[in-house]
Design a protein around this motif. Structure first.
Motif, PDB file in Angstrom:
ATOM      1  N   THR A   1       0.588  -1.508   0.320  1.00 31.59           N
ATOM      2  CA  THR A   1      -0.223  -0.070   0.306  1.00 31.59           C
ATOM      3  C   THR A   1       1.030   1.234  -0.034  1.00 31.59           C
ATOM      4  O   THR A   1       1.774   1.309   0.892  1.00 31.59           O
ATOM      5  CB  THR A   1      -1.310  -0.279   1.120  1.00 31.59           C
ATOM      6  OG1 THR A   1      -1.679   1.289   1.068  1.00 31.59           O
ATOM      7  CG2 THR A   1      -0.160   0.222   2.395  1.00 31.59           C
ATOM      8  N   ALA A   2       0.646   2.443  -0.206  1.00 35.81           N
ATOM      9  CA  ALA A   2       1.264   3.512  -0.817  1.00 35.81           C
ATOM     10  C   ALA A   2       1.018   4.656   0.094  1.00 35.81           C
ATOM     11  O   ALA A   2      -0.489   4.264   0.880  1.00 35.81           O
ATOM     12  CB  ALA A   2       0.727   4.450  -2.534  1.00 35.81           C
TER      13      ALA A   2
ATOM     14  N   ASP B   1       5.926   0.467  -9.889  1.00 34.52           N
ATOM     15  CA  ASP B   1       5.577  -0.347  -9.732  1.00 34.52           C
ATOM     16  C   ASP B   1       3.891  -0.606 -10.064  1.00 34.52           C
ATOM     17  O   ASP B   1       2.966  -0.986 -10.066  1.00 34.52           O
ATOM     18  CB  ASP B   1       5.828  -1.603 -10.069  1.00 34.52           C
ATOM     19  CG  ASP B   1       7.099  -2.251 -11.280  1.00 34.52           C
ATOM     20  OD1 ASP B   1       7.191  -1.776 -11.989  1.00 34.52           O
ATOM     21  OD2 ASP B   1       7.759  -3.068 -10.655  1.00 34.52           O
ATOM     22  N   PHE B   2       3.976  -0.097  -8.354  1.00 31.03           N
ATOM     23  CA  PHE B   2       3.095   0.398  -8.402  1.00 31.03           C
ATOM     24  C   PHE B   2       1.524   1.893  -8.471  1.00 31.03           C
ATOM     25  O   PHE B   2       1.062   2.085  -8.356  1.00 31.03           O
ATOM     26  CB  PHE B   2       2.627  -0.303  -6.370  1.00 31.03           C
ATOM     27  CG  PHE B   2       2.705  -1.358  -6.418  1.00 31.03           C
ATOM     28  CD1 PHE B   2       1.901  -1.840  -6.092  1.00 31.03           C
ATOM     29  CD2 PHE B   2       4.097  -1.731  -6.141  1.00 31.03           C
ATOM     30  CE1 PHE B   2       2.163  -3.307  -5.530  1.00 31.03           C
ATOM     31  CE2 PHE B   2       4.176  -3.438  -5.960  1.00 31.03           C
ATOM     32  CZ  PHE B   2       3.449  -4.163  -6.212  1.00 31.03           C
ATOM     33  N   TRP B   3       2.385   3.322  -9.278  1.00 25.52           N
ATOM     34  CA  TRP B   3       1.463   4.253  -9.196  1.00 25.52           C
ATOM     35  C   TRP B   3       0.452   3.748 -10.370  1.00 25.52           C
ATOM     36  O   TRP B   3       0.870   3.059 -10.941  1.00 25.52           O
ATOM     37  CB  TRP B   3       3.352   4.596 -10.067  1.00 25.52           C
ATOM     38  CG  TRP B   3       2.791   6.080 -10.168  1.00 25.52           C
ATOM     39  CD1 TRP B   3       2.164   6.521 -11.372  1.00 25.52           C
ATOM     40  CD2 TRP B   3       1.930   7.020  -9.530  1.00 25.52           C
ATOM     41  NE1 TRP B   3       1.562   8.318 -11.415  1.00 25.52           N
ATOM     42  CE2 TRP B   3       1.898   8.362 -10.078  1.00 25.52           C
ATOM     43  CE3 TRP B   3       2.010   7.603  -8.025  1.00 25.52           C
ATOM     44  CZ2 TRP B   3       1.063   9.534  -9.434  1.00 25.52           C
ATOM     45  CZ3 TRP B   3       1.882   8.504  -7.255  1.00 25.52           C
ATOM     46  CH2 TRP B   3       1.609   9.486  -8.217  1.00 25.52           C
TER      47      TRP B   3
ATOM     48  N   LYS C   1      -2.113  10.446  -7.508  1.00 25.59           N
ATOM     49  CA  LYS C   1      -1.395  12.225  -8.097  1.00 25.59           C
ATOM     50  C   LYS C   1      -2.700  13.108  -6.623  1.00 25.59           C
ATOM     51  O   LYS C   1      -2.199  14.655  -7.001  1.00 25.59           O
ATOM     52  CB  LYS C   1      -2.114  12.743  -9.366  1.00 25.59           C
ATOM     53  CG  LYS C   1      -0.840  12.002 -10.839  1.00 25.59           C
ATOM     54  CD  LYS C   1      -1.729  12.795 -11.780  1.00 25.59           C
ATOM     55  CE  LYS C   1      -1.149  11.766 -12.820  1.00 25.59           C
ATOM     56  NZ  LYS C   1      -0.625  11.907 -14.701  1.00 25.59           N
ATOM     57  N   ASN C   2      -3.125  13.088  -6.611  1.00 24.37           N
ATOM     58  CA  ASN C   2      -4.468  13.323  -5.493  1.00 24.37           C
ATOM     59  C   ASN C   2      -3.313  14.320  -4.229  1.00 24.37           C
ATOM     60  O   ASN C   2      -3.551  15.006  -3.455  1.00 24.37           O
ATOM     61  CB  ASN C   2      -5.169  12.681  -4.439  1.00 24.37           C
ATOM     62  CG  ASN C   2      -6.723  12.519  -5.696  1.00 24.37           C
ATOM     63  OD1 ASN C   2      -7.001  13.770  -6.670  1.00 24.37           O
ATOM     64  ND2 ASN C   2      -7.650  11.380  -5.851  1.00 24.37           N
TER      65      ASN C   2
ATOM     66  N   ILE D   1       5.848   6.636  -0.870  1.00 22.66           N
ATOM     67  CA  ILE D   1       6.364   5.245  -0.202  1.00 22.66           C
ATOM     68  C   ILE D   1       5.720   4.271  -0.240  1.00 22.66           C
ATOM     69  O   ILE D   1       4.650   4.394  -0.718  1.00 22.66           O
ATOM     70  CB  ILE D   1       7.169   5.577   1.314  1.00 22.66           C
ATOM     71  CG1 ILE D   1       6.008   5.288   2.844  1.00 22.66           C
ATOM     72  CG2 ILE D   1       8.194   6.752   0.908  1.00 22.66           C
ATOM     73  CD1 ILE D   1       6.521   5.857   4.025  1.00 22.66           C
ATOM     74  N   ILE D   2       6.060   2.896  -0.333  1.00 22.79           N
ATOM     75  CA  ILE D   2       5.018   1.306  -0.328  1.00 22.79           C
ATOM     76  C   ILE D   2       5.845   0.705   0.751  1.00 22.79           C
ATOM     77  O   ILE D   2       6.746   1.090   1.687  1.00 22.79           O
ATOM     78  CB  ILE D   2       5.658   1.181  -1.878  1.00 22.79           C
ATOM     79  CG1 ILE D   2       5.269   2.066  -2.957  1.00 22.79           C
ATOM     80  CG2 ILE D   2       4.925  -0.294  -1.564  1.00 22.79           C
ATOM     81  CD1 ILE D   2       4.036   1.902  -3.554  1.00 22.79           C
TER      82      ILE D   2
END
Length: 138
Positions: A46-47, A95-97, A102-103, A114-115
């Motif tokens: 999760t970001a 990879d997870f973007w 962008k919010n 970060i992840i």
């Protein structure tokens, strides 16, 4: 239910219900928040921002609890206990973007983006036809 069926059920729930709760410990008390999860096999990601309370809490105590699934009374859901590693590597962040981020972030190169990698130690599959929780320790 064998281990492969169990893992597939976990994957199906995460894929169809990516929004769930992430609980950390702060001052010896639980603290939960909604997060959006992605997976690689049965490891969750999760970001978040480096500048959040959850990152401080994870640095003090990396043990977390996650709930995913359960849209309706009869839906199966999962509980996960695991530990978090804060990841800041460029390739993983790219990879997870996805554009919804962008919010909160300017892009995958944003220094605050970060992840959180959640390595499961226990998965519980709840609300299944077995009527009792099905548990898999890893």
């Amino acid at each position: 239910m064998n281990q492969e069926e169990f893992k597939q059920k976990i994957k199906d729930i995460v894929d169809s219900n990516p929004i769930g709760t992430l609980s950390t410990i702060s001052g010896n008390k639980p603290h939960s928040r909604y997060m959006s999860f992605q997976r690689e096999d049965i490891t969750l990601f999760t970001a978040t921002s480096k500048q959040t309370h959850k990152v401080e809490e994870i640095q003090e105590n990396p043990n977390v609890h996650v709930l995913l699934g359960y849209e309706d009374w009869n839906d199966p859901y999962i509980e996960l206990q695991g530990t978090v590693t804060v990841r800041d590597d460029k390739e993983l962040k790219e990879d997870f973007w996805h554009d919804m981020m962008k919010n909160w972030f300017s892009g995958p190169e944003d220094p605050n983006y970060i992840i959180l990698e959640i390595k499961p130690s226990v998965y519980r599959l709840m609300n299944t036809k077995e009527r009792e929780p099905v548990e898999m320790e890893l």
